[in-house]
Scaffold this motif. Structure first.
Motif, PDB file in Angstrom:
ATOM      1  N   VAL A 368       0.887  -1.174   0.040  1.00  0.00           N
ATOM      2  CA  VAL A 368       0.253  -0.585   0.044  1.00  0.00           C
ATOM      3  C   VAL A 368       0.873   1.461  -0.371  1.00  0.00           C
ATOM      4  N   ARG A 369       1.689   1.237   0.943  1.00  0.00           N
ATOM      5  CA  ARG A 369       2.605   1.739   1.319  1.00  0.00           C
ATOM      6  C   ARG A 369       3.734   2.280   0.139  1.00  0.00           C
ATOM      7  N   ARG A 370       4.053   0.858  -0.329  1.00  0.00           N
ATOM      8  CA  ARG A 370       5.084   1.516  -1.923  1.00  0.00           C
ATOM      9  C   ARG A 370       6.513   1.243  -0.965  1.00  0.00           C
ATOM     10  N   GLY A 371       6.827   0.838   0.579  1.00  0.00           N
ATOM     11  CA  GLY A 371       8.178   1.160   0.703  1.00  0.00           C
ATOM     12  C   GLY A 371       8.404   2.381   1.545  1.00  0.00           C
ATOM     13  N   GLN A 372       7.012   3.308   1.569  1.00  0.00           N
ATOM     14  CA  GLN A 372       6.944   4.380   2.123  1.00  0.00           C
ATOM     15  C   GLN A 372       6.603   4.120   4.008  1.00  0.00           C
ATOM     16  N   GLY A 373       8.126   4.060   3.814  1.00  0.00           N
ATOM     17  CA  GLY A 373       7.093   4.203   6.113  1.00  0.00           C
ATOM     18  C   GLY A 373       8.787   3.095   6.304  1.00  0.00           C
ATOM     19  N   VAL A 374       8.526   3.195   7.565  1.00  0.00           N
ATOM     20  CA  VAL A 374       9.760   1.837   8.133  1.00  0.00           C
ATOM     21  C   VAL A 374       8.314   1.386   9.644  1.00  0.00           C
ATOM     22  N   PRO A 375       8.625   0.105  10.150  1.00  0.00           N
ATOM     23  CA  PRO A 375       7.777  -0.652  10.837  1.00  0.00           C
ATOM     24  C   PRO A 375       7.676   0.279  12.571  1.00  0.00           C
ATOM     25  N   VAL A 554       3.329   1.987  11.291  1.00  0.00           N
ATOM     26  CA  VAL A 554       4.881   2.844  10.552  1.00  0.00           C
ATOM     27  C   VAL A 554       5.096   3.716  10.847  1.00  0.00           C
ATOM     28  N   HIS A 555       5.900   5.025  10.502  1.00  0.00           N
ATOM     29  CA  HIS A 555       6.051   6.379  11.354  1.00  0.00           C
ATOM     30  C   HIS A 555       6.565   6.155   8.971  1.00  0.00           C
ATOM     31  N   ARG A 556       5.849   7.260   8.782  1.00  0.00           N
ATOM     32  CA  ARG A 556       5.920   7.678   7.696  1.00  0.00           C
ATOM     33  C   ARG A 556       7.080   8.463   6.886  1.00  0.00           C
TER      34      ARG A 556
END
Length: 592
Positions: A368-375, A554-556
């Motif tokens: 969904v975020r296409r890699g734009q976030g960290v857990p 996530v942190h975006r």
């Protein structure tokens, strides 16, 4: 068309060249422009350019530096951090408004006293009341409790020890306990941007539609949930571009060299549209209708910035991308007062923890975020004190097998043979999630339903616009909702307020009330930064992980793309102001 006509009329009236206009779009609706009655980031962005707090964040300094804004110098602080005094710079004026009857209205100390007291007025139902009250300003909450008890209007004229105007330009706060980081509150343009009492009293319930501040811009046109137009405030004092970027910050140093000494703001108008769907927002930007693609939608990253690198076609057009791991968090909250998912007994905790274990955050980031976030592991956000990128908690674990085992253990089993789990008492188990009508939320919802189907838990979605969901959430009328929260302070305490019992119905949307957590929270407030404070933070984080009132996602990673003619944009890490620090170079504008 209305905005264009207004721009042409403004230019003709000024007898000048066509004004410089900054245009961009938000992805969700604002709720209003009374700083004490709103708490969503979209309204706060607008308010931060209309209203002014005594202090501000340096635009170029990283990670952050706080400087005087309307104040004259830094505050005078007692050794025990319980007395804070600052002096307002004389000659600062509110924007013109009919309520002033043609006279210039100067900002004075009484305005900040009145502004602070407004958070406590029960009639305002301020979502930031808990934020202000936990600072322990002596005597103000007694005024609130008296108004509630007697049913009489809040007594703004009664002087209290905790917040006073010592003279025309001097404000003093006295606090019941030490508050080493009170300066962060004094630097928050929204909600602590000064308002004039006569304006609020004149417009009453319509105060959110008539914002009048001392900031660089004033609202000139508003079509709710669609378009906000702001113009340069003619009454704004003479301020020039100045900043303190780090010595090794090449970009910051270059911006300082280019703009130092320029009068602010450098643009004449700002037009902020609301376009919730990602495709129309992106197409408007590509058609040169916007100067900034603010927060690139995650589903478009593979097209415009695959791997985080701007697509060649956009590079050829002279665009530039900025990417940061934001000081923010996204999370699902459970209404802890709801009979199905709330409560503190082992069976209710098990249900919430099973939900957390069943939700695939990595899939959200990847698909969904296409890699734009960290857990996200806990509520503490990147860039704030106390954030540990190495910390791992059970809250980030994905294990449908453990989720099913937990539900089985506590009696959430299929009792009627329809394939769906029921409550331990045999009643249907149906999770009800509030959601928004945007396409990106449909993707989140599809992933969540797939995850819940895998553990045989039914979920239904209730769709409404953001302002409606926010109102219902604050009133405790939602079972669950997914929210994002962005820190306006470099300290982790703001994050923990999302779980602080007295903040229920305000920042604490989950209505989590745990005395052990609240005790730790209050100890954290009075301690200076250091190992002892960080150790107590870890205890608070452990309690939240155990009781699971939130599921942290996530942190975006936030990406912004600027057109080549937008000069000077840098996303602020904590403060929300940037309009006055950017310029438009129309000679570089693509005329296609």
């Amino acid at each position: 068309m209305v905005a264009m006509a207004a721009a042409l009329a403004w230019a003709a009236a000024a007898g000048a060249a066509e004004p410089k206009v900054l245009r961009y779009a938000l992805d969700a609706s604002e709720t209003g422009f009374d700083p004490m009655k709103v708490n969503d980031q979209y309204s706060r962005i607008i308010n931060s350019h209309i209203f002014e707090a005594p202090y501000k964040y340096d635009y170029l300094a990283r990670p952050f530096k706080i400087k005087p804004n309307t104040a004259e110098g830094m505050p005078e602080v007692s050794a025990d951090f319980r007395s804070w005094t600052f002096h307002i710079t004389p000659g600062i004026y509110f924007a013109d408004d009919p309520v002033f009857k043609g006279k210039k209205r100067e900002l004075v100390a009484a305005d900040y006293v009145y502004t602070w007291k407004r958070a406590y007025d029960p009639a305002n139902k301020s979502p930031v009341y808990s934020t202000f009250n936990e600072e322990g300003v002596i005597g103000v909450d007694e005024l609130r409790q008296q108004a509630i008890k007697t049913g009489k209007p809040f007594d703004y004229d009664r002087e209290v020890e905790g917040v006073r105007a010592l003279d025309r330009y001097t404000v003093q706060f006295k606090l019941a306990k030490p508050r080493p980081r009170f300066l962060y509150t004094l630097a928050d343009q929204s909600p602590f941007g000064a308002v004039a009492r006569e304006v609020i009293e004149r417009y009453g319930e319509q105060s959110a539609e008539h914002p009048v501040g001392t900031g660089p811009f004033r609202l000139s046109f508003w079509r709710r949930s669609s378009l906000m137009v702001l113009e340069r405030n003619p009454a704004f004092r003479e301020i020039t571009y100045d900043a303190e970027p780090n010595a090794d910050d090449a970009e910051g140093q270059a911006l300082l060299a280019r703009f130092k000494g320029r009068r602010l703001p450098m643009v004449d108008r700002v037009e902020v549209a609301v376009i919730e769907e990602t495709q129309p927002r992106m197409l408007s930007f590509l058609n040169n209708e916007f100067d900034l693609l603010f927060k690139v939608p995650g589903d478009l990253i593979p097209v415009v910035a695959p791997g985080g690198i701007l697509a060649p076609g956009l590079v050829r057009r002279g665009m530039a991308i900025q990417r940061i791991v934001s000081a923010d968090i996204t999370y699902y909250f459970f209404n802890m007062e709801h009979p199905m998912v709330g409560g503190y007994t082992p069976d209710k905790v098990a249900l919430r923890r099973a939900f957390a274990l069943a939700y695939d955050v990595d899939a959200e980031i990847r698909l969904v975020r296409r890699g734009q976030g960290v857990p996200a592991q806990t509520v503490v956000m990147p860039g704030t004190s106390g954030y540990d990128p190495q910390l791992k908690t059970e809250g980030s674990e994905y294990s449908p097998a453990r989720a099913r085992a937990l539900l089985d253990m506590f009696g959430y089993v299929d009792r009627d043979g329809d394939g769906w789990r029921d409550m331990p008492d045999g009643s249907p188990l149906v999770l009800s999630l509030a959601t928004l009508p945007d396409s990106i939320y449909r993707q989140f919802d599809e992933l969540l339903k797939k995850n819940m189907d895998a553990i045989n838990v039914r979920v239904e979605f209730k769709t409404a616009k953001f302002p409606e969901q926010l109102k219902a959430g604050r009133a405790g009328q939602l079972m669950m909702w997914s929210l994002g929260n962005t820190s306006s302070s470099p300290d982790f305490q703001e994050s923990l307020q999302l779980l602080y019992g007295p903040a229920s119905g305000g920042q604490n949307m989950s209505r989590f009330r745990l005395p052990a957590f609240d005790e730790l929270y209050e100890r954290l407030q009075v301690l200076s930064d250091g190992p002892e404070r960080n150790a107590i933070l870890r205890q608070a984080q452990a309690l939240v992980t155990a009781y699971a009132p939130h599921k942290y996602n996530v942190h975006r990673i936030t990406s912004d793309i600027a057109q080549p003619w937008l000069i000077g944009f840098r996303r602020p890490p904590f403060g929300r102001q940037f309009w006055q620090y950017v310029d438009i170079d129309d000679t570089k504008r693509d005329k296609r």
